[in-house]
Design an enzyme around this catalytic site. Structure first.
Site, PDB file in Angstrom:
ATOM      1  N   LYS A 155       0.835  -1.200   0.000  1.00 21.24           N
ATOM      2  CA  LYS A 155       0.000   0.000   0.000  1.00 21.24           C
ATOM      3  C   LYS A 155       0.875   1.258   0.000  1.00 21.24           C
ATOM      4  CE  LYS A 155      -3.536   2.242   2.823  1.00 21.24           C
ATOM      5  NZ  LYS A 155      -4.486   2.103   3.915  1.00 21.24           N
TER       6      LYS A 155
ATOM      7  N   HIS B  65      -4.674 -33.343  18.754  1.00 19.84           N
ATOM      8  CA  HIS B  65      -3.507 -34.135  19.145  1.00 19.84           C
ATOM      9  C   HIS B  65      -2.410 -33.255  19.695  1.00 19.84           C
ATOM     10  CE1 HIS B  65      -5.082 -37.834  17.278  1.00 19.84           C
ATOM     11  NE2 HIS B  65      -5.741 -36.942  16.549  1.00 19.84           N
TER      12      HIS B  65
ATOM     13  N   GLY C 241      -4.877  -2.028   5.337  1.00 22.35           N
ATOM     14  CA  GLY C 241      -4.063  -3.163   4.892  1.00 22.35           C
ATOM     15  C   GLY C 241      -4.720  -4.508   5.160  1.00 22.35           C
ATOM     16  N   ARG C 242      -5.206  -4.703   6.394  1.00 19.84           N
ATOM     17  CA  ARG C 242      -5.772  -6.019   6.742  1.00 19.84           C
ATOM     18  C   ARG C 242      -7.166  -6.237   6.154  1.00 19.84           C
ATOM     19  NH1 ARG C 242      -4.722  -2.701  10.755  1.00 19.84           N
ATOM     20  NH2 ARG C 242      -6.331  -1.930  12.165  1.00 19.84           N
TER      21      ARG C 242
ATOM     22  N   GLU D 285      -4.735  -6.770  15.492  1.00 20.63           N
ATOM     23  CA  GLU D 285      -4.257  -5.455  15.063  1.00 20.63           C
ATOM     24  C   GLU D 285      -5.410  -4.441  15.115  1.00 20.63           C
ATOM     25  OE1 GLU D 285      -0.687  -4.554  12.166  1.00 20.63           O
ATOM     26  OE2 GLU D 285      -2.507  -4.756  10.992  1.00 20.63           O
TER      27      GLU D 285
ATOM     28  N   LYS E 227       9.609  -0.419  14.570  1.00 23.81           N
ATOM     29  CA  LYS E 227      10.161   0.018  13.282  1.00 23.81           C
ATOM     30  C   LYS E 227      11.116   1.190  13.489  1.00 23.81           C
ATOM     31  CE  LYS E 227       6.102  -0.920  10.397  1.00 23.81           C
ATOM     32  NZ  LYS E 227       5.096  -0.245   9.591  1.00 23.81           N
TER      33      LYS E 227
ATOM     34  N   GLU F   9      10.552  -4.756   4.479  1.00 25.51           N
ATOM     35  CA  GLU F   9      10.612  -6.157   4.079  1.00 25.51           C
ATOM     36  C   GLU F   9      10.287  -6.325   2.600  1.00 25.51           C
ATOM     37  OE1 GLU F   9       9.008  -4.872   6.595  1.00 25.51           O
ATOM     38  OE2 GLU F   9       9.183  -6.107   8.411  1.00 25.51           O
TER      39      GLU F   9
HETATM   40  C1  G6Q Z   1      -2.511  -3.807   8.088  1.00 24.88           C
HETATM   41  C2  G6Q Z   1      -1.270  -3.171   8.457  1.00 24.88           C
HETATM   42  C3  G6Q Z   1      -0.015  -3.851   7.982  1.00 24.88           C
HETATM   43  C4  G6Q Z   1       0.353  -3.578   6.541  1.00 24.88           C
HETATM   44  C5  G6Q Z   1       1.796  -4.042   6.297  1.00 24.88           C
HETATM   45  C6  G6Q Z   1       2.233  -3.850   4.875  1.00 24.88           C
HETATM   46  O1  G6Q Z   1      -3.601  -3.370   8.351  1.00 24.88           O
HETATM   47  O2  G6Q Z   1      -1.325  -1.837   8.090  1.00 24.88           O
HETATM   48  O3  G6Q Z   1      -0.049  -5.237   8.189  1.00 24.88           O
HETATM   49  O4  G6Q Z   1      -0.528  -4.214   5.676  1.00 24.88           O
HETATM   50  O5  G6Q Z   1       2.643  -3.349   7.158  1.00 24.88           O
HETATM   51  O6  G6Q Z   1       2.141  -2.517   4.500  1.00 24.88           O
HETATM   52  P1  G6Q Z   1       2.273  -2.097   3.001  1.00 24.88           P
HETATM   53  O7  G6Q Z   1       1.164  -2.706   2.234  1.00 24.88           O
HETATM   54  O8  G6Q Z   1       2.223  -0.592   2.996  1.00 24.88           O
HETATM   55  O9  G6Q Z   1       3.608  -2.611   2.516  1.00 24.88           O
END
Ligand code: G6Q
Length: 550
Positions: free
Chosen positions: A206, A384, A267-268, A353, A512, A212
């Site tokens: 996003k 199990h 994002g989620r 989150e 971060k 990463e």
């Molecule tokens: C979700 C969070 C988080 C996000 C990641 C990746 O609600 O905001 O999990 O999706 O940190 O972020 P980017 O899509 O910006 O790389």
């Protein structure tokens, strides 16, 4: 906004809880032959049985009254109509608009949201079709056989979960892979089996600033260029899903190969947006649409059904009952469906989150517990492993069991056993086993009375332990869409009751911020910084292991 604990319904629930402390579900089933009918409901072909909970119809009335006094209706309308309910980031929350059929009426701050969504969907569809029909070629003219989604968190967990869940709908021409971790093992392990000439990378981010994802995308680009030796190859092997066009271009991806989404997609909650491109590539456009339609069906139900027969509201309010009145800290999710093996990690992000917050909408610290710790694993594996604690441990754990009536992959009578085990576990949690029964069983097996008396307490199951069962016909795209939207809205309901913002995630920032200075201290030319004694000790140890000065 009245503080939660001052609401009349909260006070009523506190009183009601005192009377319910000794409530025994087994007696309730004996007394009310219709308990299952009273405490279950359907949405499409999804059945929710919540009769195995420590509730009476009266409890449910009080919980619904709490929802009313918490203005759930108004908050729900505010979300669907694009109000900036994510107030700490000044954003609307409109993932529901991503799966609505085009209605030209949703104007949000001067933008026709539905039309914008439709435009991107059309572009995604065309792209997916060119990959599937082979008309999109790699740099050397070969068709694409493998797709690697590079993303993390919300840009990984949702699409990865859906692709695993619907792998029985996978098209034959391409295979989709997911790389998220900064650990080079993840990317290197995936690329080891792939051919650069036939591989397409989707960089899903996003913000397009995520450490990463950019690290993995850069390494993937280097891998591609080392093999194909032509910068022009990037345009045929990389696409981006993002809100940040500038950063995408700076990375070297052709803006033509970028699929946008908007800051009102969290994002989620983003698997329904361009972030779902990997899903559409794996299961085909028609099935992706069915996934969206399933979620939309749940949106309609959530919007229109009265609170008392509203599945996300019921699940959400049961969670409030346990977390805030019974004092439970965790909540277990057990899909008796191997395809849903990534549902728990997905729900962990969605729930923890969203509702792992301690400050309310009035910017005050809350004086009650909010989001639970979500955990679980697919059945029957969990039986199990950790079910011992669910049955005999000292803690009360509310649970969700999910199971399909029909398995798309029938093998002998394995699915019958899967179903039987799922139902047996919820029955065992409810019924338990008394000391007298345990002792009698041991004696019947030939054990002497004294030994049986000594061993029996270990074989007692307290029972009266709660569970919900979600039973569906089979796991198809429509049903999966419904299930995900069900949990999204459940989490929303709970956030409203707890008066928190379910749509920000400031809690992920501090770590971060602290990483770059630590990274600098691991360099040979160390830049010393301020740390606590433990962190200093760990840095020194790493430096020693690398032969660096400490
Ligand atoms: C979700 C969070 C988080 C996000 C990641 C990746 O609600 O905001 O999990 O999706 O940190 O972020 P980017 O899509 O910006 O790389």
């Amino acid at each position: 906004m009245k503080p939660l604990k001052h609401l009349p319904a909260w006070k009523t629930l506190e009183q009601h809880f005192k009377a319910m402390r000794s409530f025994d579900m087994r007696a309730a089933f004996r007394e009310d032959a219709q308990r299952f009918e009273h405490l279950s409901l359907r949405c499409g072909n999804l059945l929710l049985d919540y009769s195995k909970n420590r509730v009476t119809p009266e409890t449910m009335q009080h919980l619904m009254q709490l929802a009313r006094e918490s203005d759930l209706d108004a908050m729900r309308n505010a979300m669907f109509s694009g109000k900036r309910i994510n107030f700490t980031e000044q954003r609307a929350v409109l993932h529901t608009a991503l799966r609505a059929p085009v209605r030209p009426s949703l104007m949000v701050e001067g933008v026709d949201v539905e039309r914008e969504v439709a435009k991107v969907l059309k572009r995604m569809q065309r792209f997916v079709e060119t990959i599937h029909d082979g008309s999109w070629r790699g740099h050397t003219g070969k068709t694409i056989r493998n797709v690697v989604n590079i993303g993390i968190g919300g840009s990984d967990l949702g699409p990865a979960m859906v692709c695993h869940a619907l792998d029985h709908y996978a098209v034959e021409s391409v295979r989709v892979h997911f790389v998220s971790n900064l650990d080079p093992a993840h990317l290197a392990g995936t690329l080891a089996h792939l051919d650069p000439e036939t591989t397409l990378f989707i960089v899903a981010s996003k913000t397009f600033t995520t450490l990463e994802t950019l690290a993995n995308a850069n390494s993937a680009k280097a891998w591609l260029l080392a093999a194909l030796r032509a910068p022009a190859a990037v345009a045929r092997h990389f696409v981006a899903l993002s809100t940040n066009a500038q950063a995408v271009e700076a990375f070297g991806i052709d803006p033509e190969n970028m699929f946008i989404f908007w800051d009102w997609v969290g994002g989620r909650y983003s698997l329904w947006s361009a972030i779902g491109l990997s899903i559409a590539l794996q299961i085909g456009w028609g099935n992706f649409q069915a996934l969206l339609a399933g979620a939309h069906a749940m949106d309609l139900h959530f919007r229109e059904a009265p609170l008392e027969v509203n599945m996300p509201v019921i699940l959400g309010m049961l969670g409030i009952w346990y977390a805030n009145f019974w004092g439970t800290d965790t909540y277990g999710v057990f899909p008796y469906d191997q395809r849903l093996r990534l549902l728990v990690p997905f729900l962990q992000q969605l729930d923890m989150e969203s509702n792992g917050k301690n400050v309310n909408r009035a910017n005050k610290r809350v004086n009650y517990n909010t989001g639970p710790i979500v955990w679980g694993a697919p059945g029957t594996n969990g039986q199990h492993a950790f079910f011992e604690l669910v049955h005999q441990g000292t803690r009360l754990i509310p649970t969700d069991f999910l199971v399909a009536a029909v398995n798309p992959t029938p093998l002998a009578d394995q699915h019958e056993w899967l179903l039987a085990n799922c139902l047996a576990q919820t029955e065992a949690l409810l019924k338990g086993k008394s000391r007298a029964v345990a002792e009698a069983e041991l004696i019947a097996q030939g054990m002497g009375r004294a030994d049986a008396r000594a061993l029996a307490p270990h074989k007692v199951f307290p029972g009266n332990r709660p569970s919900n069962t979600l039973l569906y016909q089979k796991l198809d795209p429509h049903m999966l869409g419904m299930l995900i939207a069900l949990y999204e809205h459940k989490v929303f309901v709970q956030g409203v009751i707890w008066q928190i913002n379910s749509f920000d995630q400031w809690g992920v920032e501090l770590g971060k911020q602290l990483a770059p200075p630590i990274r600098a201290e691991l360099n040979p030319e160390r830049v010393s910084g301020e740390h606590d004694g433990s962190t200093l000790g760990l840095i020194a140890d790493i430096r020693r292991r690398r032969g660096l000065s400490t």
